[in-house]
Enzyme design. Structure first.
Site, PDB file in Angstrom:
ATOM      1  CG  ASP A 195      -1.749  27.237  57.656  1.00  0.00           C
ATOM      2  OD1 ASP A 195      -2.621  27.074  58.543  1.00  0.00           O
ATOM      3  OD2 ASP A 195      -1.724  26.572  56.598  1.00  0.00           O
ATOM      4  CG  HIS A 242     -12.512  21.496  50.255  1.00  0.00           C
ATOM      5  ND1 HIS A 242     -11.435  21.508  49.403  1.00  0.00           N
ATOM      6  CD2 HIS A 242     -12.105  20.781  51.338  1.00  0.00           C
ATOM      7  CE1 HIS A 242     -10.440  20.815  49.942  1.00  0.00           C
ATOM      8  NE2 HIS A 242     -10.832  20.374  51.119  1.00  0.00           N
TER       9      HIS A 242
END
Length: 335
Positions: A195, A242
């Site tokens: 990340d 998404h």
């Protein structure tokens, strides 16, 4: 009347139900009543410094929603649902997500029409995500993401057999909810969380508090700019795709494919919209939520299948499950 307008009233009254839940959670009502504790209306009013009338209205509303129960002696107590998910400090505390919706998303819906007409988000600048660096916003956001992810990770572990996976790369897995849950369930599993650097900094404490620093590693980087770490037999993308438009989804999937060995698997855990785009309601509404949040949407399994094929991955299975943050996992294997 046939048909009746009652279904429309139920949809419209969703605001009443949500705000009752959000207010009670913010007041700490369910935490106060943990472990069998009870209260009557008068004591509740005194504790919160409010009049008896609003105290009664809030307690009655929460009872009608199945969040509280009222005993024969007039005392209110938590239901099993509230005791497990709305008491702060419990493993699957869901109050963080409720706070995100109440403070971050709810105000944005006053500007939903602007998002619709302009085809752009309104909650923050998604190109820079500058507000995520604000400590107050970051704390709210990441606690909310953890509340949503933890029960979803448990549902994934229950639905899909991961026993053959030894080294998992959790792409965009900041917060470590999936990594912690899966490591606790699978003693032989090691996870690397990839990340952004500041997200890794936020995640390090959660990994340490879970006592899993020997099994969960952190790798800082940007999947649009940096190659993903190699040496993993499976990759996980949970509620990542998404957030992005179609071209960026394809780029992320290509980066994942490049990091996988031949035969390695990619797991996409999302709230999938049905291929015919008729629902299901939660996935479709969460997809609409992306209109105010990002440039993305919830995609269908068929749409993912086409992108995966273009990245050299073959869809192997779709495993449905019910969870707050996802309704299934799409499994693809690298050719």
């Amino acid at each position: 009347m046939n048909p009746s307008p009652l279904p429309l009233m139920e949809i419209a009254s969703g605001v009443y139900a949500f705000k009752a839940l959000a207010l009670a959670t913010d007041l700490g009502v369910f935490t106060e009543l943990a472990d069998g504790g009870g209260t009557d209306t008068a004591a509740f009013a005194v504790r919160h410094g409010i009049a008896r009338r609003p105290a009664e209205l809030l307690l009655t509303a929460c009872t009608s929603l199945g969040l509280l129960r009222r005993d024969a002696d007039g005392r209110y107590r938590n239901t099993e649902l509230s005791e497990r998910f709305l008491v702060r400090g419990r493993p699957y505390y869901f109050g963080g997500w409720i706070a995100v919706v109440d403070r971050h998303e709810y105000p944005a819906y006053q500007r939903l029409a602007g998002s619709l007409r302009g085809n752009h988000p309104v909650t923050w600048d998604v190109e820079r995500q500058e507000s995520l660096f604000d400590p107050a916003v970051a704390d709210l956001f990441w606690e909310g993401m953890h509340s949503l992810a933890a029960p979803t990770a448990a549902a994934l572990a229950d639905a899909f057999d991961l026993t053959g996976v030894r080294r998992l790369l959790d792409v965009g897995g900041g917060g470590a909810a999936f990594a912690v849950e899966l490591c606790r369930r699978l003693p032989g599993l090691a996870v690397t969380i990839f990340d952004l650097p500041f997200v890794c900094d936020l995640t390090r404490e959660r990994v340490a508090s879970a006592g899993l620093t020997d099994r969960i590693a952190l790798a800082a980087g940007d999947f649009f700019a940096d190659p993903l770490p190699a040496g993993h037999d499976a990759l996980l993308l949970s509620n990542i795709l998404h957030d992005w438009g179609e071209a960026d989804v394809a780029r992320i999937l290509a980066a994942c494919a490049a990091a996988l060995p031949s035969g390695g698997r990619l797991l996409i855990c999302e709230a999938f919209v049905a291929d015919d785009k008729t629902g299901p309601p939660l996935a479709a509404l969460m997809s609409l939520n992306m209109l105010v949040e990002t440039w993305g949407r919830n995609y269908t399994a068929a749409e993912y299948g086409a992108w995966l094929d273009g990245a050299g991955l073959r869809v192997e299975a779709f495993v449905p499950f019910d969870a707050p943050g996802a309704n299934g996992v799409l499994v693809a294997r690298k050719r």
